[in-house]
Design a protein around this motif. Structure first.
Motif, PDB file in Angstrom:
ATOM      1  N   ILE A 174      -6.200  13.070  -4.649  1.00 53.52           N
ATOM      2  CA  ILE A 174      -4.931  12.508  -4.084  1.00 53.52           C
ATOM      3  C   ILE A 174      -4.566  12.379  -2.684  1.00 53.52           C
ATOM      4  CG2 ILE A 174      -2.318  12.651  -4.127  1.00 53.52           C
ATOM      5  CD1 ILE A 174      -2.511  13.637  -7.119  1.00 53.52           C
ATOM      6  N   ILE A 175      -5.031  13.798  -2.069  1.00 54.45           N
ATOM      7  CA  ILE A 175      -4.989  13.754  -0.503  1.00 54.45           C
ATOM      8  C   ILE A 175      -6.131  12.749  -0.013  1.00 54.45           C
ATOM      9  CG2 ILE A 175      -5.476  15.257   1.540  1.00 54.45           C
ATOM     10  CD1 ILE A 175      -4.494  17.600  -0.157  1.00 54.45           C
ATOM     11  N   LEU A 176      -7.323  12.451  -0.508  1.00 48.89           N
ATOM     12  CA  LEU A 176      -8.096  11.380  -0.067  1.00 48.89           C
ATOM     13  C   LEU A 176      -7.573   9.986  -0.087  1.00 48.89           C
ATOM     14  CD1 LEU A 176     -11.790  12.762  -1.303  1.00 48.89           C
ATOM     15  CD2 LEU A 176     -10.770  12.421   1.104  1.00 48.89           C
ATOM     16  N   MET A 177      -7.016   9.979  -1.192  1.00 50.20           N
ATOM     17  CA  MET A 177      -6.623   8.394  -1.500  1.00 50.20           C
ATOM     18  C   MET A 177      -5.294   8.223  -0.445  1.00 50.20           C
ATOM     19  SD  MET A 177      -6.572   8.621  -5.563  1.00 50.20           S
ATOM     20  CE  MET A 177      -6.448   6.626  -5.983  1.00 50.20           C
ATOM     21  N   SER A 178      -4.554   9.233  -0.366  1.00 48.82           N
ATOM     22  CA  SER A 178      -3.324   9.140   0.523  1.00 48.82           C
ATOM     23  C   SER A 178      -4.070   8.792   2.083  1.00 48.82           C
ATOM     24  CB  SER A 178      -2.450  10.505   0.662  1.00 48.82           C
ATOM     25  OG  SER A 178      -2.115  10.551  -0.408  1.00 48.82           O
ATOM     26  N   LEU A 179      -4.796   9.524   2.582  1.00 46.30           N
ATOM     27  CA  LEU A 179      -5.351   9.403   3.810  1.00 46.30           C
ATOM     28  C   LEU A 179      -6.148   8.082   4.144  1.00 46.30           C
ATOM     29  CD1 LEU A 179      -7.134  12.882   4.309  1.00 46.30           C
ATOM     30  CD2 LEU A 179      -5.359  11.980   5.700  1.00 46.30           C
ATOM     31  N   ILE A 180      -6.983   7.765   2.889  1.00 45.08           N
ATOM     32  CA  ILE A 180      -7.513   6.322   2.988  1.00 45.08           C
ATOM     33  C   ILE A 180      -6.495   5.104   3.303  1.00 45.08           C
ATOM     34  CG2 ILE A 180      -8.820   4.508   1.973  1.00 45.08           C
ATOM     35  CD1 ILE A 180     -10.296   7.025   0.644  1.00 45.08           C
ATOM     36  N   GLY A 181      -5.360   5.282   2.311  1.00 43.10           N
ATOM     37  CA  GLY A 181      -4.245   4.374   2.303  1.00 43.10           C
ATOM     38  C   GLY A 181      -3.587   4.556   3.542  1.00 43.10           C
ATOM     39  N   ASN A 182      -3.279   5.512   4.133  1.00 47.68           N
ATOM     40  CA  ASN A 182      -2.449   5.562   5.519  1.00 47.68           C
ATOM     41  C   ASN A 182      -3.389   4.822   6.562  1.00 47.68           C
ATOM     42  OD1 ASN A 182       0.121   6.825   5.447  1.00 47.68           O
ATOM     43  ND2 ASN A 182      -1.092   8.011   4.012  1.00 47.68           N
TER      44      ASN A 182
ATOM     45  N   ILE B 156       0.972  -1.169   0.113  1.00 43.61           N
ATOM     46  CA  ILE B 156       0.012   0.079   0.006  1.00 43.61           C
ATOM     47  C   ILE B 156       0.752   1.156  -0.140  1.00 43.61           C
ATOM     48  CG2 ILE B 156      -1.607   1.363   1.401  1.00 43.61           C
ATOM     49  CD1 ILE B 156      -2.682  -1.382   2.345  1.00 43.61           C
ATOM     50  N   LEU B 157       1.960   1.182   0.875  1.00 44.49           N
ATOM     51  CA  LEU B 157       2.724   2.343   0.906  1.00 44.49           C
ATOM     52  C   LEU B 157       3.620   2.574  -0.576  1.00 44.49           C
ATOM     53  CD1 LEU B 157       4.241   4.453   2.792  1.00 44.49           C
ATOM     54  CD2 LEU B 157       6.192   2.825   3.075  1.00 44.49           C
ATOM     55  N   CYS B 158       3.898   1.619  -1.198  1.00 45.38           N
ATOM     56  CA  CYS B 158       4.471   1.855  -2.442  1.00 45.38           C
ATOM     57  C   CYS B 158       3.396   2.409  -3.539  1.00 45.38           C
ATOM     58  CB  CYS B 158       5.126   0.544  -3.158  1.00 45.38           C
ATOM     59  SG  CYS B 158       6.394   0.041  -2.104  1.00 45.38           S
ATOM     60  N   PHE B 159       2.181   1.767  -3.335  1.00 46.56           N
ATOM     61  CA  PHE B 159       1.315   1.947  -4.132  1.00 46.56           C
ATOM     62  C   PHE B 159       0.916   3.573  -4.063  1.00 46.56           C
ATOM     63  CE2 PHE B 159      -3.413   2.729  -5.260  1.00 46.56           C
ATOM     64  CZ  PHE B 159      -3.420   1.964  -6.477  1.00 46.56           C
ATOM     65  N   LEU B 160       0.658   4.234  -3.021  1.00 48.64           N
ATOM     66  CA  LEU B 160       0.431   5.330  -2.535  1.00 48.64           C
ATOM     67  C   LEU B 160       1.411   6.283  -3.169  1.00 48.64           C
ATOM     68  CD1 LEU B 160      -0.819   5.395   1.027  1.00 48.64           C
ATOM     69  CD2 LEU B 160      -2.110   5.796  -1.077  1.00 48.64           C
ATOM     70  N   ILE B 161       2.806   5.958  -3.055  1.00 47.51           N
ATOM     71  CA  ILE B 161       3.938   6.519  -3.560  1.00 47.51           C
ATOM     72  C   ILE B 161       3.740   6.872  -5.314  1.00 47.51           C
ATOM     73  CG2 ILE B 161       6.361   6.819  -4.114  1.00 47.51           C
ATOM     74  CD1 ILE B 161       6.639   5.342  -1.153  1.00 47.51           C
ATOM     75  N   ALA B 162       3.264   5.692  -5.647  1.00 45.62           N
ATOM     76  CA  ALA B 162       3.155   5.854  -7.135  1.00 45.62           C
ATOM     77  C   ALA B 162       2.033   6.833  -7.618  1.00 45.62           C
ATOM     78  CB  ALA B 162       2.823   4.403  -7.651  1.00 45.62           C
ATOM     79  N   LEU B 163       1.082   7.077  -7.009  1.00 38.55           N
ATOM     80  CA  LEU B 163      -0.189   7.890  -7.179  1.00 38.55           C
ATOM     81  C   LEU B 163       0.361   9.314  -6.968  1.00 38.55           C
ATOM     82  CD1 LEU B 163      -3.083   6.296  -5.241  1.00 38.55           C
ATOM     83  CD2 LEU B 163      -2.562   6.019  -7.663  1.00 38.55           C
ATOM     84  N   ARG B 164       1.434   9.639  -6.265  1.00 34.94           N
ATOM     85  CA  ARG B 164       1.670  11.186  -6.274  1.00 34.94           C
ATOM     86  C   ARG B 164       3.132  11.497  -6.642  1.00 34.94           C
ATOM     87  NH1 ARG B 164       1.385  11.749   0.403  1.00 34.94           N
ATOM     88  NH2 ARG B 164       3.394  11.107   0.836  1.00 34.94           N
TER      89      ARG B 164
END
Length: 564
Positions: free
Chosen positions: A546-554, A498-506
């Motif tokens: 992107i912020i929403l996706m980051s918050l959900i992922g975290n 999930i951490l790697c995936f979130l980095i890819a998004l931003r």
């Protein structure tokens, strides 16, 4: 006699079967090593060594450093690194001391805002900074409305870069220094109080020396991250011609001046490597004297007394200013019909989000980011798991070498990884430039050390006796991996993925340097939307997503780690 002959035949068959079984297992293990080596070679060794080998051009080196703008970019980079480190340590350290060692009331509030602030990508913070401080920004409108005052602050400068990066990175200092303050024993401080020392002397002679290693370590990390940052200087200093090393490399690569980009990248690597080595040395020497392994539960808290309300108010205002107001600014702008309109209900719309999800260009970027992120994160986690497993079950020279190589990219800033990929995959034998695979491979190189760092702790906790029992029962290496190791380290693999995936998004620098028509990502879209006539309102809508996706992922990562 017949019975003896039968037993001899049986033993021979059994021995032959075991021999075949061992040979088969050895063969499978050898195949696994070969596949792993080839993967690591293509993804990490080939591009990075290629970059270093091509930088051995003395003439190019001297030619590059005849350019006075290179010196200026280096100087600006060092000024930004030093400034961000100083302010981050001051802000983070003060808040950490207040939260851990005083009777400050709103501790959870500070921790939550620090975490949210760190999750907002730095480039999005720079967009909100422009929205707030530009001539037609929210601060200007507020001052005009309240005091009829014309406001002329120009938001583009090196100081703005330092300010935005400090706001983005101070949570790192806050978390590191908080952990250090909570981790060491209070025995020494208690003893000092018993012998009559006052609070000031205790802080000066005991507290600060105990947390100095943490401050130095996190300071070096913050310096390194601010020096390697591309998005914030590109948004806030490049428009006025103030370059840093990362924007200079981007400029060289945009004009296909590969030699200059390579040499300057290696200079950045040397600085990063020095910082990484110093950081490792400091961490390895960090020791705390403690009478317990648990965090100190009931420290003697400093009473803030009469100043408690004022300090609480100032801290709450600070949290709102550095996190709440930028978030509100981005959200409000994302609903505006056009940037600059008055904040009236008739000027708000949902069309920005509707356009974002229906426009073919943005849709393609969403799909690309999701697919590249899924492929990159999955491959990185698989390779990292295999390397960690081999290192765990068999610590020989080869597996140690694998471990060193897979963590190598952590010393390379993202933009340098992109330069290495361009140099290596632009021509044969591996020609990938202009395709999606060059982005995916560079993502994997970026993700592998992150996944290794995330999973190395959990795999060390796997009981070796389970693996030995599996081997004694005749299970193959793959069977042991599938039925014992993977189920036990699955939570670590999930959070790393999930951490790697979130980095890819931003992620911005790698995507921006390597994309071509049809391979745009969310990072590219975020960076280019404003200049493509979509304006700040569309950029803000994308930033909110992107912020929403980051918050959900975290949030998911936090849940998974709690289960671990």
């Amino acid at each position: 006699m017949k019975t003896k002959a039968y037993l001899e035949t049986g033993l021979k068959r059994s021995w032959d079967n075991k021999k075949i079984n061992y040979t088969s297992q050895f063969g499978k293990q050898a195949v696994m090593y070969i596949i792993l080596f080839l993967s690591i070679f293509i993804i990490i060794i080939y591009p990075l060594t290629n970059l270093i080998l091509k930088s051995f051009d003395i003439d190019a080196f001297f030619s590059l450093f005849k350019d006075k703008y290179v010196y200026k970019s280096l100087l600006n980079t060092l000024i930004i690194g030093g400034g961000v480190t100083f302010f981050s340590i001051i802000l983070g350290g003060s808040l950490a001391w207040l939260v851990v060692r005083t009777d400050f009331k709103y501790k959870k509030f500070v921790r939550t805002f620090a975490l949210i602030g760190f999750m907002i990508p730095s480039y999005i913070l720079s967009i909100s900074y422009i929205e707030i401080f530009s001539k037609n920004g929210y601060l200007s409108r507020l001052l005009k409305l309240l005091f009829n005052y014309d406001y002329n602050l120009f938001p583009y400068s090196i100081i703005s870069v330092i300010l935005v990066l400090s706001i983005h990175l101070y949570p790192l200092a806050f978390m590191a220094i908080s952990n250090a303050l909570e981790a060491y024993s209070m025995d020494y401080e208690d003893a000092a109080f018993v012998y009559g020392a006052n609070r000031k002397k205790v802080i000066k002679s005991i507290t600060i020396p105990m947390i100095i290693p943490s401050i130095l370590s996190i300071g070096i990390l913050i310096f390194s991250r601010s020096m390697a940052n591309f998005g914030v200087p590109a948004a806030l200093s490049l428009p006025i011609g103030k370059e840093v090393v990362t924007t200079k490399i981007f400029g060289y690569l945009s004009h296909l001046e590969l030699v200059n980009a390579t040499v300057l990248s290696v200079v950045l690597i040397i600085i990063s490597a020095c910082i990484y080595i110093i950081n490792s040395k400091i961490i390895s020497k960090r020791k705390y004297s403690s009478s317990t392994n648990k965090k100190f539960k009931n420290p003697q808290l400093v009473k803030l007394g009469k100043g408690k309300k004022i300090i609480s108010l100032l801290v709450i205002l600070f949290c709102l200013c550095v996190t709440g107001i930028p978030l509100m600014s981005i959200i409000m702008t994302s609903f505006l019909k056009r940037w600059g309109l008055k904040l009236q209900l008739c000027n708000f719309t949902l069309n920005n989000y509707s356009t974002l999800f229906t426009n073919p260009y943005t849709n393609r970027s969403f799909i690309n980011s999701l697919s590249y992120g899924i492929i990159g994160a999955t491959t990185a986690v698989i390779i990292s798991s295999a390397v960690l497993y081999l290192f765990y079950i068999n610590k020989n020279k080869l597996t140690k070498l694998f471990m060193i190589v897979v963590t190598w990219p952590i010393a390379f800033p993202n933009i340098v990884l992109a330069v290495a990929a361009t140099l290596s995959f632009i021509n044969k034998p591996i020609k990938l430039y202009g395709t999606k695979w060059i982005i995916i491979i560079t993502y994997i190189a970026l993700f592998i050390p992150i996944a290794v760092k995330n999973m190395s702790g959990i795999i060390e906790n796997v009981d070796r006796s389970l693996i030995k029992a599996s081997k004694m029962s005749g299970a193959s290496m793959f069977c042991t991996l599938k039925n014992i190791v993977i189920p036990l380290i699955a939570p670590g693999m999930t959070s790393a993925w999930i951490l790697c995936f979130l980095i890819a998004l931003r992620e911005i620098p790698i995507s921006l340097l390597l994309y071509s028509s049809g391979t745009e990502t969310l990072g590219v879209m975020l960076f280019t939307l404003q200049s493509n006539s979509y304006g700040l309102e569309m950029t803000s809508a994308l930033a909110v997503v992107i912020i929403l996706m980051s918050l959900i992922g975290n949030f998911i990562i936090k849940k998974v780690r709690r289960r671990q």
